[in-house]
Design an enzyme around this catalytic site. Structure first.
Site, PDB file in Angstrom:
ATOM      1  N   ASP A  28       0.778  -1.286   0.181  1.00 12.98           N
ATOM      2  CA  ASP A  28      -0.141   0.092  -0.074  1.00 12.98           C
ATOM      3  C   ASP A  28       0.890   1.259  -0.008  1.00 12.98           C
ATOM      4  OD1 ASP A  28      -2.425   1.520   0.069  1.00 12.98           O
ATOM      5  OD2 ASP A  28      -2.598   1.127   2.149  1.00 12.98           O
ATOM      6  N   HIS A  45       2.537   3.524  -9.082  1.00 12.17           N
ATOM      7  CA  HIS A  45       2.235   2.138  -9.327  1.00 12.17           C
ATOM      8  C   HIS A  45       3.449   1.509 -10.104  1.00 12.17           C
ATOM      9  CE1 HIS A  45      -1.730   2.335  -7.655  1.00 12.17           C
ATOM     10  NE2 HIS A  45      -2.123   3.153  -8.549  1.00 12.17           N
ATOM     11  N   LEU A 139      10.288 -20.616  -5.126  1.00 16.37           N
ATOM     12  CA  LEU A 139       9.351 -19.594  -4.412  1.00 16.37           C
ATOM     13  C   LEU A 139       7.975 -19.784  -5.143  1.00 16.37           C
ATOM     14  CD1 LEU A 139       8.900 -17.314  -2.353  1.00 16.37           C
ATOM     15  CD2 LEU A 139       9.477 -15.885  -4.606  1.00 16.37           C
TER      16      LEU A 139
HETATM   17  C1  IPE Z   1      -5.403  -2.766  -0.200  1.00 18.00           C
HETATM   18  O1  IPE Z   1      -5.173  -1.315  -0.356  1.00 18.00           O
HETATM   19  C2  IPE Z   1      -5.515  -3.144  -1.508  1.00 18.00           C
HETATM   20  C3  IPE Z   1      -4.116  -3.389  -2.138  1.00 18.00           C
HETATM   21  C4  IPE Z   1      -2.870  -3.042  -1.571  1.00 18.00           C
HETATM   22  C5  IPE Z   1      -4.279  -4.039  -3.682  1.00 18.00           C
HETATM   23  P1  IPE Z   1      -6.258   0.078  -0.551  1.00 18.00           P
HETATM   24  O2  IPE Z   1      -5.409   1.203  -0.796  1.00 18.00           O
HETATM   25  O3  IPE Z   1      -7.222  -0.450  -1.581  1.00 18.00           O
HETATM   26  O4  IPE Z   1      -6.923  -0.183   1.019  1.00 18.00           O
HETATM   27  P2  IPE Z   1      -7.769   1.169   1.792  1.00 18.00           P
HETATM   28  O5  IPE Z   1      -8.755   1.584   0.788  1.00 18.00           O
HETATM   29  O6  IPE Z   1      -6.625   2.093   2.093  1.00 18.00           O
HETATM   30  O7  IPE Z   1      -8.314   0.216   2.928  1.00 18.00           O
HETATM   31  C1  IPE Z   2      -1.512   0.398  -3.159  1.00 23.60           C
HETATM   32  O1  IPE Z   2      -1.220   1.849  -3.438  1.00 23.60           O
HETATM   33  C2  IPE Z   2      -1.693  -0.155  -4.831  1.00 23.60           C
HETATM   34  C3  IPE Z   2      -3.133  -0.668  -5.053  1.00 23.60           C
HETATM   35  C4  IPE Z   2      -4.175  -0.528  -3.938  1.00 23.60           C
HETATM   36  C5  IPE Z   2      -3.511  -0.989  -6.129  1.00 23.60           C
HETATM   37  P1  IPE Z   2      -2.280   2.664  -3.413  1.00 23.60           P
HETATM   38  O2  IPE Z   2      -2.840   3.052  -4.698  1.00 23.60           O
HETATM   39  O3  IPE Z   2      -3.663   2.292  -2.430  1.00 23.60           O
HETATM   40  O4  IPE Z   2      -1.876   3.930  -2.854  1.00 23.60           O
HETATM   41  P2  IPE Z   2      -2.414   5.042  -1.690  1.00 23.60           P
HETATM   42  O5  IPE Z   2      -2.806   4.087  -0.631  1.00 23.60           O
HETATM   43  O6  IPE Z   2      -3.528   5.811  -2.374  1.00 23.60           O
HETATM   44  O7  IPE Z   2      -1.162   5.961  -1.271  1.00 23.60           O
HETATM   45 MG    MG Z   3      -4.002   2.556  -0.595  1.00 26.19          MG
END
Ligand code: IPE
Ligand code: IPE
Ligand code: MG
Length: 253
Positions: A28, A45, A139
């Protein structure tokens, strides 16, 4: 591989790090990483994929057996369309650029999540990656894509109910093992340790059933910044955890 496996193995021995047999990672903070640098979220990303490559190498070098990464949740569909399609294309590009390396690295790839609503060509790609790496013995890299823990349990329930309706299973015969066998993760071990980056401390629908006894470590770095030093710090924290599984004595790992 950029790292020398012998060096990492030596470090494990020196520090007596306990290595989880199965590591789960909620990757995240890509968006925040980018925003903090005045970049587009999509650039976060792209950096996130680099961090994933790094993690795969670390897991190989440190002897992690299974790695499950959360890369797109069933709730991430609520994001702007452009971002969703960017993430989908990133998966395609990751497969195109890294498949040969994963095969050479003896990595077995599994993709868990719902295939409903995915384009035909993407489903074919997923099947192809799984088939081409199925015989690898190193792995096991499990990519949770279009994955939601609640959806997984609902899918499993539907499948079991159909078995009962068809008279192939009696309701009284349903056990935890029946449910486990109907999950996307059938046959895979439960995660010992789950890491979440970016400072958020929640599960966000990741491996709900499977994480019943997982250890959780939350770190403040955003996912693109997660490197070997972060990885070792997490393993040190994990190494001090006492896992009891409801009993009175600590159990390894
Ligand atoms: C969880 O992260 C999903 C992934 C890392 C793919 P999110 O960014 O979607 O989660 P919330 O919305 O902060 O809970
Ligand atoms: C995690 O990073 C990747 C996905 C959920 C696809 P985020 O895109 O949720 O990044 P933040 O949480 O908005 O910083
Ligand atoms: Mg996120």
């Amino acid at each position: 591989m950029s790292m020398d496996p012998a060096v990492s193995v030596k470090r494990v021995q020196q520090t007596r790090l306990r290595i989880p047999a199965h590591l789960g990672v909620i990757m995240d903070g890509n968006g925040r990483w980018a925003q903090a640098r005045g970049k587009l979220r999509t650039e976060g990303h792209i950096e996130g994929v680099k961090a994933l490559r790094r993690l795969v190498e670390l897991c190989i070098n440190y002897g992690v057996g299974h790695l499950t990464v959360f890369s797109f949740s069933s709730e991430n569909w609520t994001r702007p369309k452009d971002e969703v399609s960017f993430i989908f294309n990133l998966l395609r590009r990751f497969v195109a650029s890294d498949l040969q390396k994963l095969i050479r690295g003896n990595v077995q790839v599994r993709i868990i999540g719902s295939r409903l609503g995915l384009e035909e060509s993407l489903v074919r790609l997923i099947d192809d990656v799984e088939a081409k790496t199925a015989r690898n013995t190193g792995l096991v890299l499990i990519v949770a894509f279009n994955y939601g823990g609640k959806a997984e349990i609902a899918d499993a329930t539907r499948r079991i109910a159909a078995e009962v309706a068809a008279g192939r299973l009696r309701a009284e015969e349903i056990t935890e093992a029946t449910i486990e066998a109907a999950l996307y993760t059938a046959g895979l071990p439960d995660p010992d340790l789950i890491i979440r980056t970016s400072g958020e401390q929640r599960i966000s629908n990741f491996l709900l059933w499977q994480s019943a006894y997982s250890e959780f470590v939350f770190v403040d770095e955003n996912w693109p910044d997660f490197d070997e030093a972060s990885f070792v710090r997490v393993l040190e924290t994990y190494s001090h955890r006492e896992r009891r599984f409801g009993g009175v004595e600590a159990k390894l790992p």
